[in-house]
Write an enzyme that holds these catalytic residues in place. Sequence first.
Site, short mmCIF file in Angstrom:
data_model
loop_
_atom_site.label_atom_id
_atom_site.label_comp_id
_atom_site.label_asym_id
_atom_site.label_seq_id
_atom_site.Cartn_x
_atom_site.Cartn_y
_atom_site.Cartn_z
N GLU A 1 -31.87 106.89 34.64
CA GLU A 1 -31.15 105.57 34.20
C GLU A 1 -30.53 105.66 33.09
O GLU A 1 -29.81 104.58 32.81
CB GLU A 1 -32.55 104.37 34.33
CG GLU A 1 -32.64 104.19 35.73
CD GLU A 1 -34.13 103.41 36.00
OE1 GLU A 1 -34.97 103.60 34.83
OE2 GLU A 1 -34.43 102.78 36.69
N PRO B 1 -25.50 113.72 33.81
CA PRO B 1 -24.52 113.76 34.60
C PRO B 1 -23.02 113.19 34.10
O PRO B 1 -21.80 113.36 34.74
CB PRO B 1 -24.96 112.66 35.73
CG PRO B 1 -25.68 111.91 35.25
CD PRO B 1 -26.38 112.73 34.22
N ASP C 1 -20.07 141.17 37.22
CA ASP C 1 -20.03 139.99 37.46
C ASP C 1 -18.90 139.44 36.55
O ASP C 1 -17.71 138.68 36.97
CB ASP C 1 -21.17 139.04 37.31
CG ASP C 1 -22.31 139.46 38.35
OD1 ASP C 1 -22.16 139.87 39.19
OD2 ASP C 1 -23.33 139.02 38.00
N ARG D 1 -30.00 135.23 31.49
CA ARG D 1 -29.45 136.45 32.32
C ARG D 1 -28.37 137.07 31.63
O ARG D 1 -28.10 138.45 31.83
CB ARG D 1 -29.26 136.31 33.72
CG ARG D 1 -28.02 135.45 34.20
CD ARG D 1 -27.99 135.44 35.62
NE ARG D 1 -27.37 136.58 36.15
CZ ARG D 1 -26.05 136.96 36.05
NH1 ARG D 1 -25.18 136.61 35.40
NH2 ARG D 1 -25.64 138.02 36.77
N1 ADE Z 1 -29.35 114.43 34.69
C1 ADE Z 1 -29.27 113.74 35.90
N2 ADE Z 1 -28.15 114.37 36.84
C2 ADE Z 1 -27.57 115.50 36.05
C3 ADE Z 1 -26.80 116.35 36.22
N3 ADE Z 1 -25.99 116.54 37.33
N4 ADE Z 1 -26.31 117.32 35.13
C4 ADE Z 1 -27.18 117.30 34.24
N5 ADE Z 1 -28.21 116.41 33.88
C5 ADE Z 1 -28.36 115.42 34.76
#
Ligand code: ADE
Length: 240
Positions: A115, A88, A167, A152
């Site tokens: 984590e 994330p 697209d 794709r």
């Molecule tokens: N691992 C946990 N959340 C994630 C996300 N939003 N994008 C990529 N990997 C992740």
Amino acid sequence: MIRFDIITLFPQMFVSPFGESIIKRAQHNGLLQIEVHSLRDYTEDKHHITDDAPFGGGPGMVMKIEPIVKGIEHLKKPGETRVILMTPQGALFTQETAERLSTCSHLILICGRYEGVDERIQFFVDEEISIGDYILTGGELAAMVMVDAVARLIPGVVGERDSVLEDTFAGSLLKYPQYTRPRNFRGLDVPEVLLSGDHEKIMKWRRTEALKKTLGKRPDLLARAPLSDEDKHSVEELKK
Ligand code: ADE
């Protein structure tokens, strides 16, 4: 042909998503190769340990760096491979990212667990990617999303190449409204122009409807979309 090597603690998660439909066929047709590897296979200790307590204390566990790097080094093809950590904290994955990655021949995707991964992983990956500003329990679903979006774009994977090209032509606009039979459903008619057989008129209508939809639902996309003078004129009219 793109080869994906995915390193994960949960290989079973990938079985059904990659074993069905378009992605399954693409592998069968040799357009795509997906290999899923268990991170535990790259551990060297008896108990196959992949995480450990954080230095400095605190809750939760941190994924150890040695098995991940061993996996990368085992799978990497010098001068060819791009190594990506799903996290994330990464750069936001967009259609442009998918297009860029679809020109690669070999991608290694590392799925972190929520984590976190030992920070030194940054020295062993080429990029870090997030699929959105929310926290998943791990990078597995993110990796699946990315493989799907990249796959794709490989010529031949999606049956009708035109739909992918369309697209792309539509850029970052939302897709125009689509209808199929019946012509009337509970008093709801299909727009007359689509039954006219006039292809030029239909194309113009679709472009305007795509602009209208994007303006209404995703004005942020419209602001970034490459627009022709005619598009800009249409948008001004729509705003009125
Ligand atoms: N691992 C946990 N959340 C994630 C996300 N939003 N994008 C990529 N990997 C992740």
